[in-house]
Design a protein around this motif. Structure first.
Motif, PDB file in Angstrom:
ATOM      1  N   TRP A 122       2.603  -4.958   6.956  1.00 36.58           N
ATOM      2  CA  TRP A 122       2.559  -4.977   8.422  1.00 36.58           C
ATOM      3  C   TRP A 122       3.962  -4.871   9.008  1.00 36.58           C
ATOM      4  O   TRP A 122       4.207  -4.097   9.930  1.00 36.58           O
ATOM      5  CB  TRP A 122       1.880  -6.256   8.903  1.00 36.58           C
ATOM      6  N   GLY A 124       6.626  -3.646   7.557  1.00 38.60           N
ATOM      7  CA  GLY A 124       7.157  -2.315   7.268  1.00 38.60           C
ATOM      8  C   GLY A 124       6.636  -1.276   8.247  1.00 38.60           C
ATOM      9  O   GLY A 124       7.390  -0.434   8.735  1.00 38.60           O
ATOM     10  N   ARG A 125       5.344  -1.329   8.551  1.00 42.64           N
ATOM     11  CA  ARG A 125       4.763  -0.398   9.531  1.00 42.64           C
ATOM     12  C   ARG A 125       5.345  -0.619  10.924  1.00 42.64           C
ATOM     13  O   ARG A 125       5.582   0.331  11.658  1.00 42.64           O
ATOM     14  CB  ARG A 125       3.248  -0.546   9.575  1.00 42.64           C
ATOM     15  N   ILE A 127       8.337  -1.777  11.673  1.00 48.81           N
ATOM     16  CA  ILE A 127       9.700  -1.210  11.659  1.00 48.81           C
ATOM     17  C   ILE A 127       9.637   0.312  11.714  1.00 48.81           C
ATOM     18  O   ILE A 127      10.396   0.942  12.456  1.00 48.81           O
ATOM     19  CB  ILE A 127      10.462  -1.683  10.391  1.00 48.81           C
ATOM     20  N   TYR A 128       8.722   0.926  10.966  1.00 48.75           N
ATOM     21  CA  TYR A 128       8.583   2.375  10.967  1.00 48.75           C
ATOM     22  C   TYR A 128       8.205   2.885  12.354  1.00 48.75           C
ATOM     23  O   TYR A 128       8.759   3.881  12.847  1.00 48.75           O
ATOM     24  CB  TYR A 128       7.534   2.809   9.928  1.00 48.75           C
ATOM     25  N   GLN A 129       7.257   2.214  13.019  1.00 47.28           N
ATOM     26  CA  GLN A 129       6.831   2.636  14.351  1.00 47.28           C
ATOM     27  C   GLN A 129       7.968   2.494  15.355  1.00 47.28           C
ATOM     28  O   GLN A 129       8.165   3.353  16.209  1.00 47.28           O
ATOM     29  CB  GLN A 129       5.637   1.814  14.815  1.00 47.28           C
ATOM     30  N   SER A 131      11.187   2.571  14.706  1.00 46.27           N
ATOM     31  CA  SER A 131      12.251   3.539  14.420  1.00 46.27           C
ATOM     32  C   SER A 131      11.824   4.956  14.780  1.00 46.27           C
ATOM     33  O   SER A 131      12.656   5.785  15.125  1.00 46.27           O
ATOM     34  CB  SER A 131      12.668   3.470  12.943  1.00 46.27           C
ATOM     35  N   SER A 132      10.533   5.277  14.708  1.00 47.02           N
ATOM     36  CA  SER A 132      10.068   6.626  15.052  1.00 47.02           C
ATOM     37  C   SER A 132      10.057   6.845  16.560  1.00 47.02           C
ATOM     38  O   SER A 132      10.106   7.973  17.008  1.00 47.02           O
ATOM     39  CB  SER A 132       8.683   6.882  14.449  1.00 47.02           C
ATOM     40  N   ARG A 133      10.001   5.788  17.345  1.00 48.94           N
ATOM     41  CA  ARG A 133      10.019   5.923  18.812  1.00 48.94           C
ATOM     42  C   ARG A 133      11.421   6.192  19.327  1.00 48.94           C
ATOM     43  O   ARG A 133      11.601   6.748  20.392  1.00 48.94           O
ATOM     44  CB  ARG A 133       9.509   4.644  19.469  1.00 48.94           C
TER      45      ARG A 133
END
Length: 134
Positions: A122, A124-125, A127-129, A131-133
């Motif tokens: 959770w 990790g997701r 952080i990924y979301q 960073s992608s924004r």
């Protein structure tokens, strides 16, 4: 050489404090112990295992004063409230319990490991979301 002796002494003191805390926990459950000693004992045990301190640990030096002074002092006072013959019986009980084979609860262990893995996924997701924004 000197550091090793000091470290061994500190470890020995820590083990003794842990054993005495267990004796106080057993004293709380013992009907021969006076009520005021039971109350004081359970307060000391609860404070020792509580994450909340009188002085927070993040305050340099002062944060550990309660762990180094208040808890051993409280244990000492609680043990003085209990008759010596009862303390000796409780130490024997504590020693017997300590040396018994402790049951392994694999279900709870697997549950905790699974929980930590899910939290890591959770996080990790998340952080990924984030960073992608950007």
């Amino acid at each position: 050489m000197v550091k090793t002796k000091v470290l061994e002494r500190i470890k020995g003191s820590a083990k003794k404090l842990k054993r005495e805390l267990f004796v106080l926990l057993l004293a709380y459950k013992d009907s021969r112990v006076p009520w005021y000693a039971k109350v004081f004992s359970i307060l000391i045990v609860a404070y020792a295992f509580s994450p909340i301190d009188l002085i927070p640990d993040f305050i340099p030096i002062l944060g550990y004063i309660d762990d180094l002074i208040l808890i051993p002092l409280g244990i000492s006072l609680a043990l003085k409230m209990i008759p010596q013959s009862i303390i000796e019986d409780l130490r024997i009980q504590a020693n017997e319990i300590k040396h018994k084979e402790k049951p392994k609860n694999w279900f709870v262990g697997i549950l905790f490991v699974t929980l930590w893995i899910l939290v890591a996924i959770w996080f990790g997701r998340l952080i990924y979301q984030l960073s992608s924004r950007a």
